[in-house]
Design a protein around this motif. Structure first.
Motif, PDB file in Angstrom:
ATOM      1  N   ARG A 282      36.106   0.568 -34.973  1.00  0.00           N
ATOM      2  CA  ARG A 282      36.045   1.786 -34.176  1.00  0.00           C
ATOM      3  C   ARG A 282      35.833   2.973 -35.104  1.00  0.00           C
ATOM      4  O   ARG A 282      36.259   2.962 -36.256  1.00  0.00           O
ATOM      5  CB  ARG A 282      37.359   1.977 -33.404  1.00  0.00           C
ATOM      6  CG  ARG A 282      37.625   0.916 -32.381  1.00  0.00           C
ATOM      7  CD  ARG A 282      39.036   0.957 -31.857  1.00  0.00           C
ATOM      8  NE  ARG A 282      39.315   2.195 -31.128  1.00  0.00           N
ATOM      9  CZ  ARG A 282      40.251   3.059 -31.485  1.00  0.00           C
ATOM     10  NH1 ARG A 282      40.982   2.851 -32.558  1.00  0.00           N
ATOM     11  NH2 ARG A 282      40.465   4.129 -30.749  1.00  0.00           N
ATOM     12  N   ALA A 283      35.183   4.009 -34.588  1.00  0.00           N
ATOM     13  CA  ALA A 283      35.083   5.249 -35.346  1.00  0.00           C
ATOM     14  C   ALA A 283      36.492   5.773 -35.595  1.00  0.00           C
ATOM     15  O   ALA A 283      37.280   5.926 -34.666  1.00  0.00           O
ATOM     16  CB  ALA A 283      34.263   6.276 -34.572  1.00  0.00           C
ATOM     17  N   GLY A 284      36.813   6.016 -36.845  1.00  0.00           N
ATOM     18  CA  GLY A 284      38.170   6.413 -37.186  1.00  0.00           C
ATOM     19  C   GLY A 284      39.099   5.239 -37.402  1.00  0.00           C
ATOM     20  O   GLY A 284      40.292   5.437 -37.636  1.00  0.00           O
ATOM     21  N   MET A 370      29.737   9.270 -45.643  1.00  0.00           N
ATOM     22  CA  MET A 370      30.496  10.197 -44.801  1.00  0.00           C
ATOM     23  C   MET A 370      31.194   9.500 -43.643  1.00  0.00           C
ATOM     24  O   MET A 370      32.015  10.104 -42.967  1.00  0.00           O
ATOM     25  CB  MET A 370      29.576  11.304 -44.311  1.00  0.00           C
ATOM     26  CG  MET A 370      29.135  12.231 -45.435  1.00  0.00           C
ATOM     27  SD  MET A 370      28.151  13.637 -44.894  1.00  0.00           S
ATOM     28  CE  MET A 370      26.631  12.826 -44.416  1.00  0.00           C
ATOM     29  N   GLY A 371      30.882   8.205 -43.443  1.00  0.00           N
ATOM     30  CA  GLY A 371      31.632   7.452 -42.459  1.00  0.00           C
ATOM     31  C   GLY A 371      33.100   7.316 -42.808  1.00  0.00           C
ATOM     32  O   GLY A 371      33.919   7.020 -41.938  1.00  0.00           O
ATOM     33  N   GLY A 726      33.672   2.093 -26.764  1.00  0.00           N
ATOM     34  CA  GLY A 726      34.557   3.236 -26.897  1.00  0.00           C
ATOM     35  C   GLY A 726      34.023   4.298 -27.826  1.00  0.00           C
ATOM     36  O   GLY A 726      34.567   5.406 -27.906  1.00  0.00           O
ATOM     37  N   CYS A 727      32.946   3.979 -28.559  1.00  0.00           N
ATOM     38  CA  CYS A 727      32.298   4.922 -29.462  1.00  0.00           C
ATOM     39  C   CYS A 727      30.887   5.198 -28.958  1.00  0.00           C
ATOM     40  O   CYS A 727      30.232   4.310 -28.412  1.00  0.00           O
ATOM     41  CB  CYS A 727      32.227   4.369 -30.879  1.00  0.00           C
ATOM     42  SG  CYS A 727      33.824   3.925 -31.582  1.00  0.00           S
ATOM     43  N   ALA A 755      34.071  11.359 -35.515  1.00  0.00           N
ATOM     44  CA  ALA A 755      34.937  10.913 -34.414  1.00  0.00           C
ATOM     45  C   ALA A 755      35.355  12.131 -33.605  1.00  0.00           C
ATOM     46  O   ALA A 755      36.498  12.589 -33.676  1.00  0.00           O
ATOM     47  CB  ALA A 755      36.155  10.157 -34.936  1.00  0.00           C
ATOM     48  N   ILE A 756      34.426  12.666 -32.819  1.00  0.00           N
ATOM     49  CA  ILE A 756      34.705  13.831 -31.989  1.00  0.00           C
ATOM     50  C   ILE A 756      35.123  13.337 -30.607  1.00  0.00           C
ATOM     51  O   ILE A 756      34.392  12.561 -29.978  1.00  0.00           O
ATOM     52  CB  ILE A 756      33.462  14.740 -31.871  1.00  0.00           C
ATOM     53  CG1 ILE A 756      32.937  15.124 -33.264  1.00  0.00           C
ATOM     54  CG2 ILE A 756      33.781  15.988 -31.056  1.00  0.00           C
ATOM     55  CD1 ILE A 756      31.601  15.844 -33.238  1.00  0.00           C
ATOM     56  N   PRO A 757      36.272  13.769 -30.078  1.00  0.00           N
ATOM     57  CA  PRO A 757      36.692  13.310 -28.747  1.00  0.00           C
ATOM     58  C   PRO A 757      35.872  13.988 -27.649  1.00  0.00           C
ATOM     59  O   PRO A 757      35.882  15.217 -27.519  1.00  0.00           O
ATOM     60  CB  PRO A 757      38.160  13.725 -28.687  1.00  0.00           C
ATOM     61  CG  PRO A 757      38.271  14.892 -29.615  1.00  0.00           C
ATOM     62  CD  PRO A 757      37.267  14.656 -30.711  1.00  0.00           C
TER      63      PRO A 757
END
Length: 763
Positions: A282-284, A370-371, A726-727, A755-757
């Motif tokens: 998952r992102a983050g 940058m990930g 979810g991403c 990971a911007i909500p």
């Protein structure tokens, strides 16, 4: 949008490199009007005696390939060589308000700027100005502004020589407001690594790729962002080295590669696998994944030692070279598998597959982009990757080490000549003694501080040495109107971009030479220097005649501004430095001989000048004198994210194959199969179905922040893509308006753009 404005999604089944790269390059060479001259110039790109690429910062081999450039690097050169020019008549035909309606691509496609320009409020047009008029106007403006309300931003394209003069001018003026590109990408690295291994840069050199037997690649789309690294990955893969890719998106360019340097490969149409394993967290989720990998190593080591088998960990290295391991191990053991799987998005069995390859390797490279850094926990991510490497002694020996992949061509070098808002990182006392002034000691503004300062009305002037801040900074909706209220904006640039149109009440465009153009000064043609991702410095010599006789070099422009705003100082010879860049390098050597002694001579040695890096020799310049294990106390979900499992998704912003930073070369994202438009949102098929959407439906993204600010991007077409459920993903800078200024890495302040909500609103 593209020319026809129609989105086309066509699955890409080819490799990175190969004929797809050749065709893409040929198209841009033709469009820029230089299909014959550019190929000759490209033979000198990244070569000894030639010029360094103006795009990525990947390392340059001591013995270069015949074509030592990648697709995007060649595009960047073609872009600078464009036959198109923006003459004064373009601005005579179009007001700035009219130009604002142009796309980012159309603005830069208009061509190179050829003379200084001043914004005229009465006509809302940029009008020609002389260089002296520009310097006098900027000087008068800056003298009327308190130094701590002026900001001097540096883009990663500027040379070491220009960057040194830029920071000296700012500090002589009285400010440490020196944000740069690093603030938006790898500042998490610069904060994490000194605490853990005592240096702010990676420890890997190119020859380590020849000696490694395992590569972990986190959050870095090599085929797009640093394609020349594919040569090293290709060679490692052919030796059977496992290359383990960890990235929420399935990036085809990381799976197979056809080497353009290989006639047999090009003619035969074959390709070499790159990723031997591909895992999509998952992102983050990287922090939980790294904790899980460390936990597995600890458990396996316990079992091995209890059974009398060889240890999994390098206990000798840990005992001799490391600090804090017992507390680190206790913290890692305390994390449970249910939480680690949930928060990482990977199963325990997937983590075991990664850990088994790592545990079986003699020497491992930990590569990341940058990930890992553009998250709230960006600093902790880097610290945990260091810890994973330290557990098996994989720092400071051949074939092993940590390798942050910097983006812009000299962003790392600029930090090393003291473009930094942190005065403790610059040789302030040495500067004061050498130049006879009292340097400012207060902390300056970084990129997040600049953004908030402009919004709050606490900044009055922004000078940009390259860059496109209006497009690249977060909080676009609040930033743009505040930017227009700035008393002064100054842009040193080569082409038109959005920041030149969203400007201050007084605005100047100062066109400069490109790195590929001959820089003729009083002592003759000049050479500049740049530092690559492996902390090796290379000379760069312009090879092409300037597009206009009115252009000045970046050092000459900086000196012109400095002389207009600063009082005369007999110890600061602006004209002499501009006349001979060797004299600038002598200043660097005098201020920091450990890095820069005999600078002008050593840059010509084969392979470049490797800047001193004690961690490569296992000399740890940390508080304890040892490499330090640091563990996160918790791996809870991002505090900025709403409850998991609802309609809130994690948006990853990313670049396309036809792009470098905010420069958009075209509308074909070949590897992802997206053509004709950048106004898309990439989603997993399960999320499309779960949210009741259909492919190519137009939707709106809205940030979920709970701070009362509405942040939306409209008109994005839904595109099915292989990424973690979810991403979702969208292009930078188009999705930048969704990024709150408060959503950044806790210690480094890097905007958390990975990971911007957000939630999706049906149109």
């Amino acid at each position: 949008m593209g020319k026809d404005g129609r989105l086309r999604v066509v699955a890409y089944d080819g490799p990175s490199g190969g004929w797809g790269s050749v065709r893409s390059l040929g198209k841009i060479l033709k469009r820029e009007g230089n299909p014959l001259s550019a190929p000759l110039l490209l033979t000198q790109q990244n070569k000894p005696g030639g010029f360094s690429c103006v795009s990525c910062a990947w390392a340059k081999p001591a013995t270069p390939h015949l074509f030592e450039f990648c697709e995007n690097g060649a595009k960047a050169t073609a872009w600078d060589m464009s036959s198109a020019r923006i003459e004064a008549d373009v601005f005579a035909r179009h007001t700035v308000t009219e130009l604002e309606r142009w796309s980012d691509h159309a603005l830069e496609q208009a061509g190179r700027l050829t003379e200084p320009m001043r914004w005229d409020a009465a006509s809302d047009r940029y009008v020609p100005a002389s260089w002296q008029e520009a310097f006098d106007g900027i000087g008068a403006g800056l003298r009327g502004i308190a130094p701590d309300r002026a900001v001097f931003y540096a883009s990663g394209r500027a040379s070491n020589e220009a960057a040194f003069l830029w920071q000296l001018m700012a500090r002589l003026h009285g400010t440490n407001n020196l944000p740069d590109s690093s603030n938006m990408c790898h500042e998490s690295t610069s904060v994490a690594l000194p605490k853990t291994i005592g240096v702010p840069v990676g420890t890997v050199h190119l020859d380590d790729f020849e000696q490694t037997d395992c590569i972990l690649l986190f959050g870095q789309n090599t085929a797009v962002n640093s394609p020349r690294m594919l040569h090293q990955l290709d060679a490692a893969s052919r030796r059977g080295v496992p290359i383990i890719v960890i990235n929420p998106l399935r990036e085809p360019g990381l799976e197979r590669f056809t080497n353009p340097q290989s006639p047999a490969g090009m003619l035969g149409g074959g390709s070499q696998r790159i990723a031997s394993q591909y895992h999509q967290p998952r992102a983050g989720g990287d922090l939980a994944l790294l904790v899980g990998l460390c936990k597995l190593l600890l458990d396996w080591d316990d079992a091995a030692r209890a059974a009398g088998r060889p240890a999994v960990l390098d206990h000798g290295f840990i005992a001799e070279h490391c600090h804090g391991f017992p507390a680190f191990a206790a913290t890692i053991r305390g994390h449970g598998w249910t939480a680690l799987e949930q928060r990482s998005g990977l199963s325990r069995s997937a983590m075991e597959q990664i850990a088994q390859s790592y545990a079986g390797a003699r020497a491992t490279l930990g590569i990341y982009g940058m990930g890992l850094t553009q998250h709230r926990e960006g600093v902790e991510n880097v610290q945990m990757l260091v810890a994973l490497l330290l557990m098996r002694g994989n720092i400071g020996r051949p074939g092993a080490g940590i390798c942050p992949v910097r983006g812009h061509s000299n962003v790392q070098g600029q930090r090393a000549v003291w473009i930094t808002e942190k005065p403790e990182l610059a040789p302030i006392a040495a500067m004061e003694a050498r130049y006879g002034f009292a340097a400012p000691r207060q902390q300056g503004l970084d990129a997040v501080g600049l953004t908030q300062g402009v919004i709050d009305g606490k900044v009055d002037a922004v000078l940009q040495l390259g860059g496109n801040l209006v497009r690249s900074l977060p909080e676009t909706g609040l930033l743009e109107p505040a930017w227009r209220r700035l008393p002064l904006t100054v842009m040193i640039t080569t082409r038109l971009n959005r920041s030149h149109l969203v400007h201050g009440r007084a605005a100047w465009l100062l066109p400069c030479l490109s790195r590929i153009e001959i820089d003729q000064q009083a002592s003759g043609p000049q050479v500049v220097t740049v530092e690559d991702s492996t902390a090796v410095i290379h000379p760069s010599r312009g090879m092409r005649s300037p597009v206009s006789p009115a252009l000045l070099s970046e050092p000459a422009i900086i000196a012109g501004i400095a002389k207009a705003v600063l009082p005369a100082n007999p110890r600061v010879d602006w004209d002499g430095w501009v006349g001979d860049y060797d004299r600038i390098r002598q200043e660097l050597a005098a201020l920091h001989p450990t890095w820069y002694a005999n600078y002008s001579q050593r840059i010509w040695q084969k392979g470049g000048l490797a800047r001193a890096n004690p961690a490569r020799q296992r000399q740890w310049q940390t508080e304890t004198g040892k490499a330090t294990f640091l563990a996160p106390m918790a791996i809870e979900a991002d505090a900025d994210m709403a409850e998991e499992g609802g309609d809130v998704l994690r948006l990853i912003t990313l670049r396309s194959n036809d792009q470098f930073n905010t420069t958009v070369y075209g509308y074909d994202d070949r590897f992802r199969g997206i053509h004709g438009s950048r106004e898309v949102v990439m989603m997993h098929a399960a999320d499309i179905a779960r949210l009741g959407l259909v492919e190519q439906q137009r939707v709106t993204l809205e940030t979920v922040a709970g701070d009362g600010v509405t942040r939306r991007v409209d008109g994005l077409a839904v595109v099915r893509y292989d990424l973690t459920p979810g991403c979702i993903a969208g292009y930078f800078p188009e999705c930048n308006p969704l990024l709150p200024v408060s959503h950044h890495a806790r210690e480094s302040h890097v905007p958390a753009a990975k990971a911007i909500p957000v939630r999706i609103l049906h149109r």
